[in-house]
Design an enzyme around this catalytic site. Structure first.
Site, PDB file in Angstrom:
ATOM      1  N   HIS A  69       0.847  -1.254  -0.067  1.00 21.53           N
ATOM      2  CA  HIS A  69       0.101  -0.053   0.006  1.00 21.53           C
ATOM      3  C   HIS A  69       1.062   1.041   0.058  1.00 21.53           C
ATOM      4  CE1 HIS A  69      -2.922  -2.969   1.458  1.00 21.53           C
ATOM      5  NE2 HIS A  69      -3.800  -2.055   1.149  1.00 21.53           N
ATOM      6  N   ASP A 126      -4.892  -5.981  -8.030  1.00 27.47           N
ATOM      7  CA  ASP A 126      -5.123  -4.924  -6.604  1.00 27.47           C
ATOM      8  C   ASP A 126      -5.327  -3.835  -6.704  1.00 27.47           C
ATOM      9  OD1 ASP A 126      -5.263  -4.845  -3.738  1.00 27.47           O
ATOM     10  OD2 ASP A 126      -3.313  -5.779  -3.255  1.00 27.47           O
TER      11      ASP A 126
END
Length: 604
Positions: free
Chosen positions: A251, A324
């Protein structure tokens, strides 16, 4: 041949005609299962404009509890981030093929609202020219990642299920969790995690993984895939080619996995192979670099050698490949937001998930086709996979759900009881010196509960210390609760020590304890009072290595209510501890040496 109140079957010259009738799509079916053959799906694709094709590849977030009437703050957020007011406008402008639900986007307040939002999204999409139903998805892994909360049923997460070791339980959790999602209109779940967590320092996977043994993880992944998909929800194994051995969170950074190709085949590949053998509907890519599989320095999400060469060709997978989130740093490090979606499609991706700026990503794909970098045939290939999945999930036949259906399925008593039973079989007893556990209310009636209170994964459970206290009280103990946090101050520690003076035992919930953590100081000061101290690791089981003087230590693998209540039943002797570590715990001072191996778990 079947009909429903929302489906009109109209076969014209062997092709499928799509029209909105009573708010639903009309499609010719080729057999009694309601499945559509590729010929008819290709006919649908041939009628799409290029813009509609581009839209079909995107899965996008949108703020709001309603498709057409969100709160003003959500309208403002949508205008700022996407340039539309609500889900209906998002669909009208970009013709997106999928929408992802998040708690923080206010999509998941309660089951009836979620069902209404899903219906509103489908209605808005089917009202468009050549409108198609939307594939609605979410990350409902259970455990520490859950977007839909109470009153829906919340199950133990992957590592807890790994500790339970029962594939039947894993499958049951998937089947029930899937049935509840489907009742709310969510037909693609980004679960189960197929990463093998071989690195205790992994900041992003950890207890989201079933464990450290590739074969054990593979068995659990296959069981969950079958569970979810038996309920009519597409399962999604993630994060290919394997995110288990990293110390960087994708992330916020760009992880590099240094496994050799042989190590990858032995450690990371088995759960994905098992998922494919189990008939997995979708696989999610990882924003990680694996130089042994692709030396270009590109993340796997943008790697043709990994996604086409390995996943498609070597592993023989022909289902949907979804990225993702494209807003994550790991995929944005090397290329701009305009290049990422184009390169992902060139690598072999079918669904582009949650780009930070949809207009930039959408227009980049459009221009890539117009400029010849991508062919329209390449888009058609991915759209066919997405439409096959929509057809398999019954969306082309009837995409709607009902409130009555929600009431019949979501959070019903039998589901909640199943979750409790499964959770009980996951609690792991790591240490029990001198037979301190089970605690008897005859000898240890008054209990002080202290510890960390991390925010609820779904926003609907906890706080953990309160849940533990209530569970003890229910079993006849007298519990006092004092939240001390993940980094207790000197003043908080002093307050806890003072509170411990008048009780028979102390229960402390630990959360990701490190060598420098003041949680260690708290526990050691409580031990110094001479009161019996029981510790419960409410996230990583690795905590036990940092607190060697604790005489009784349990692992719950998550701080959701269902797991905490089960842990209390175990520590009070109402249930036997049967969980076993699915990961090894290394010594704190000698990380190369194992303190507790895989399979460790004490009994009464």
């Amino acid at each position: 041949m079947h009909t429903s109140r929302r489906t009109l079957l109209a076969a014209t010259a062997g092709a499928a005609a799509v029209v909105a009738v009573g708010g639903g799509p009309a499609l010719a079916e080729d057999d009694d299962t309601g499945r559509l053959d590729d010929k008819r799906l290709r006919a649908l694709i041939s009628r799409m404009t290029l813009e509609e094709k581009v839209g079909q590849l995107f899965v996008m977030r949108v703020y709001g509890h309603s498709a057409t009437a969100p709160d003003q703050a959500d309208i403002d957020a949508n205008l700022k981030e996407i340039g539309v007011r609500d889900a209906a406008e998002l669909i009208a402008k970009y013709r997106v093929g999928g929408i992802i639900y998040f708690g923080w986007a206010h999509n998941t307040r309660d089951p009836h609202q979620i069902a209404d939002l899903s219906n509103g999204i489908q209605k808005a999409s089917l009202a468009q020219p050549r409108g198609l139903p939307v594939l609605i998805s979410t990350d409902q892994e259970h455990g520490i990642v859950a977007r839909v909360g109470k009153p829906a049923t919340l199950f133990p997460g992957a590592m807890a299920l790994g500790a339970g070791g029962s594939r039947t339980d894993a499958r049951t959790a998937g089947r029930i969790g899937g049935a509840e999602l489907r009742a709310m209109g969510v037909r693609q779940d980004y679960a189960p995690v197929a990463d093998v967590n071989v690195n205790p320092a992994n900041p992003v996977i950890g207890v989201r993984s079933f464990g450290a043994d590739p074969q054990a993880v593979a068995g659990m992944v296959a069981a969950q895939v079958k569970g979810y998909q038996s309920a009519g929800v597409a399962a999604t194994s993630k994060h290919f080619p394997g995110h288990g051995d990293t110390e960087t969170d994708s992330h916020y950074g760009f992880p590099v996995i240094e496994h050799t190709e042989a190590q990858w085949a032995e450690l990371d590949a088995p759960p994905f192979r098992a998922a494919i053998a189990a008939g997995i509907d979708s696989i999610m890519t990882a924003h990680i670099m694996v130089p042994a599989l692709d030396p270009s320095g590109d993340p796997a999400t943008l790697s043709r050698p990994i996604l086409t060469g390995i996943l498609r060709e070597r592993l023989g997978y022909d289902g949907v490949v979804v990225t993702d989130s494209l807003g994550m740093e790991g995929v944005r490090t090397k290329y701009g937001d305009d290049r990422v979606p184009v390169l992902a499609l060139k690598a072999g991706v079918d669904q582009l998930l949650n780009p930070p700026k949809l207009d930039v990503a959408w227009n980049a794909v459009l221009q890539a086709v117009r400029g010849g970098e991508l062919t329209e045939a390449r888009l058609d290939e991915s759209i066919l996979r997405v439409l096959r999945l929509k057809a398999k999930l019954g969306l082309l036949k009837d995409p709607y759900v009902t409130r009555r259906g929600v009431d019949r399925v979501v959070g019903i008593s039998s589901h909640l009881k199943a979750a409790d039973r499964i959770a009980e079989r996951t609690t792991t007893l790591l240490v029990n010196s001198g037979g301190l556990l089970p605690l008897s209310r005859r000898t240890h009636r008054s209990v002080l509960v202290v510890g960390a209170d991390p925010a609820s994964p779904s926003g609907t459970t906890g706080p953990p210390t309160t849940v533990l206290g209530a569970a003890l009280t229910e079993l006849g103990f007298t519990a006092t609760v004092l939240s001390t946090g993940t980094a207790p101050t000197e003043a908080t520690i002093a307050k806890a020590v003072a509170a411990a003076q008048g009780v028979d035992a102390v229960l402390v919930g630990t959360y990701n304890v490190t060598a420098a953590s003041s949680q260690r100081t708290l526990v050691n000061r409580l031990l110094a009072t001479g009161r019996p101290v029981v510790a419960l690791a409410i996230r990583n089981p690795y905590d036990v290595a940092q607190l060697p003087d604790v005489k009784a230590y349990l692992a719950a693998y998550s701080w959701t209510d269902v797991e905490l209540r089960a842990a209390v039943r175990v520590l009070a002797g109402r249930a036997d501890p049967v969980g076993e570590l699915p990961v090894p715990v290394q010594k704190a001072d000698k990380p190369k040496e194992v303190l507790y191996p895989v399979g460790h778990g004490l009994r009464y």
